[in-house]
Design a protein around this motif. Structure first.
Motif, PDB file in Angstrom:
ATOM      1  N   GLN A   1      32.275  34.061  15.562  1.00  0.00           N
ATOM      2  CA  GLN A   1      33.246  35.329  15.172  1.00  0.00           C
ATOM      3  C   GLN A   1      34.584  34.782  14.824  1.00  0.00           C
ATOM      4  O   GLN A   1      35.146  33.567  15.123  1.00  0.00           O
TER       5      GLN A   1
ATOM      6  N   GLY B   1      45.481  38.486  27.180  1.00  0.00           N
ATOM      7  CA  GLY B   1      44.190  38.525  26.599  1.00  0.00           C
ATOM      8  C   GLY B   1      43.642  37.159  26.073  1.00  0.00           C
ATOM      9  O   GLY B   1      42.496  36.811  26.215  1.00  0.00           O
ATOM     10  N   ASP B   2      44.729  36.140  25.924  1.00  0.00           N
ATOM     11  CA  ASP B   2      44.526  34.971  25.355  1.00  0.00           C
ATOM     12  C   ASP B   2      43.902  33.959  26.542  1.00  0.00           C
ATOM     13  O   ASP B   2      42.795  33.233  26.308  1.00  0.00           O
TER      14      ASP B   2
ATOM     15  N   GLU C   1      36.494  33.453  28.937  1.00  0.00           N
ATOM     16  CA  GLU C   1      35.253  33.852  28.783  1.00  0.00           C
ATOM     17  C   GLU C   1      34.319  32.954  27.657  1.00  0.00           C
ATOM     18  O   GLU C   1      33.040  33.015  28.076  1.00  0.00           O
ATOM     19  N   ARG C   2      35.054  32.210  26.864  1.00  0.00           N
ATOM     20  CA  ARG C   2      34.556  31.242  26.062  1.00  0.00           C
ATOM     21  C   ARG C   2      34.008  30.115  26.946  1.00  0.00           C
ATOM     22  O   ARG C   2      32.598  29.770  26.602  1.00  0.00           O
TER      23      ARG C   2
ATOM     24  N   ASN D   1      49.965  28.823  26.989  1.00  0.00           N
ATOM     25  CA  ASN D   1      50.110  30.396  26.808  1.00  0.00           C
ATOM     26  C   ASN D   1      51.519  30.594  27.551  1.00  0.00           C
ATOM     27  O   ASN D   1      51.687  31.732  28.081  1.00  0.00           O
TER      28      ASN D   1
ATOM     29  N   THR E   1      34.944  29.399  13.232  1.00  0.00           N
ATOM     30  CA  THR E   1      34.640  28.793  14.372  1.00  0.00           C
ATOM     31  C   THR E   1      33.121  28.407  13.931  1.00  0.00           C
ATOM     32  O   THR E   1      32.084  29.099  13.556  1.00  0.00           O
TER      33      THR E   1
ATOM     34  N   ARG F   1      42.166  35.172  29.195  1.00  0.00           N
ATOM     35  CA  ARG F   1      40.822  35.734  29.368  1.00  0.00           C
ATOM     36  C   ARG F   1      40.059  35.350  28.368  1.00  0.00           C
ATOM     37  O   ARG F   1      38.662  35.147  28.514  1.00  0.00           O
ATOM     38  N   SER F   2      40.194  35.490  27.198  1.00  0.00           N
ATOM     39  CA  SER F   2      39.245  35.033  25.946  1.00  0.00           C
ATOM     40  C   SER F   2      39.082  33.486  26.099  1.00  0.00           C
ATOM     41  O   SER F   2      37.736  33.322  26.101  1.00  0.00           O
ATOM     42  N   LEU F   3      39.689  32.685  26.605  1.00  0.00           N
ATOM     43  CA  LEU F   3      39.639  31.245  26.822  1.00  0.00           C
ATOM     44  C   LEU F   3      38.495  31.058  27.926  1.00  0.00           C
ATOM     45  O   LEU F   3      37.535  30.210  27.613  1.00  0.00           O
TER      46      LEU F   3
ATOM     47  N   TRP G   1      42.544  34.415  35.584  1.00  0.00           N
ATOM     48  CA  TRP G   1      41.953  35.886  34.875  1.00  0.00           C
ATOM     49  C   TRP G   1      42.847  36.982  35.319  1.00  0.00           C
ATOM     50  O   TRP G   1      43.081  37.810  34.411  1.00  0.00           O
TER      51      TRP G   1
ATOM     52  N   GLU H   1      38.626  35.041  14.119  1.00  0.00           N
ATOM     53  CA  GLU H   1      39.724  35.455  15.087  1.00  0.00           C
ATOM     54  C   GLU H   1      41.015  35.327  14.318  1.00  0.00           C
ATOM     55  O   GLU H   1      41.100  34.785  13.303  1.00  0.00           O
TER      56      GLU H   1
END
Length: 266
Positions: free
Chosen positions: A162, A81-82, A88-89, A25, A171, A84-86, A76, A164
């Protein structure tokens, strides 16, 4: 957006995974001490240096988990957003299983794909997972209906996540520890000692078979020889796999399938 439990994320994330996510990132690594800790910081729009994240590297130290939890919290707060998305996953992957992503690029608006091309990608992903299961029992240039029970049992337990933006991403979540047998086990029977395969073994076998397909194609393009296809049958390459790749590769829509897929282990 509410912040997740950073300690929970740290339990299901390694320092190497977080470092790779930061690097992918656009974060820069600066300073640190080899095998002990590293420092990372994002690049600000104005080019100014900002406070970084200290990422521990030695899991044997007493404060490793505390430092990793702090690094997760800082990433975080400072990340986009990328990132944070990772994160969260990472907090949920342990309950969903190994995450496998099938990507497809399209010359359409980002985040979209022609309808028929999306259907083709779904078909290719499903066929690839079926091949991955079948090749655990035996290797063959053509399977037909062989090894059907193992493949169906495996596919029935896979979850679809979901989609993306990517241009299009499918996925799949595979239960890594679940055991699949090569034949139906009748009530009262014990689990056989042989002919059992875990979800992770099947998934890794699928990725290896797709890697073999990629190598065979590259070898053919470079040399014109089909020897690579024959040789890689032992790694799971087969007629059904060519159909899977062909289904996902829809050149009429100007689309190419990026394979092998990416697998993320919790």
């Amino acid at each position: 957006m509410n912040a997740p439990d950073f300690r929970e994320i740290a339990r299901h994330l390694t320092d190497r995974q977080l470092a790779l996510a930061l690097q992918n990132n656009g974060w820069q690594k600066y300073g640190g001490q080899e095998n002990l800790y590293s420092r990372w910081r994002p690049i600000s729009e104005g080019g100014e240096r900002v406070r970084g994240v200290l990422l521990p590297q030695d899991a044997e130290t007493e404060d490793y988990f505390e430092l990793l939890s702090q690094a997760v919290a800082q990433a975080w707060k400072m990340g986009d957003g990328d990132i944070r998305s990772l994160l969260e996953r990472a907090a949920t992957l342990h309950s969903l299983g190994d995450e496998v992503k099938f990507h497809k690029e399209a010359r359409s608006q980002r985040g979209t794909i022609p309808w028929t091309a999306g259907e083709d990608l779904h078909a290719g992903a499903q066929k690839s997972m079926v091949v991955g299961a079948k090749t655990r029992k035996s290797k063959a240039a053509y399977f037909g209906n062989a090894n059907y029970f193992l493949a169906k049992s495996f596919l029935d337990s896979v979850l679809m996540g979901q989609t993306e933006v990517g241009s299009y991403v499918i996925t799949a979540y595979v239960p890594p520890e679940e055991v699949y047998t090569e034949r139906k086990i009748n009530p009262g029977e014990t689990m056989p000692l042989l002919g059992c395969h875990t979800g992770r073994e099947i998934t890794l076998g699928m990725v290896d078979a797709l890697s073999a397909a990629r190598e065979s194609v590259d070898h053919f393009k470079a040399s014109g020889s089909t020897h690579g296809f024959v040789e890689n049958v032992r790694r799971g390459f087969c007629y059904e796999l060519t159909q899977a790749v062909r289904a996902a590769e829809n050149q009429r829509n100007g689309i190419g399938w990026i394979f092998p897929p990416r697998i993320i282990q919790p």
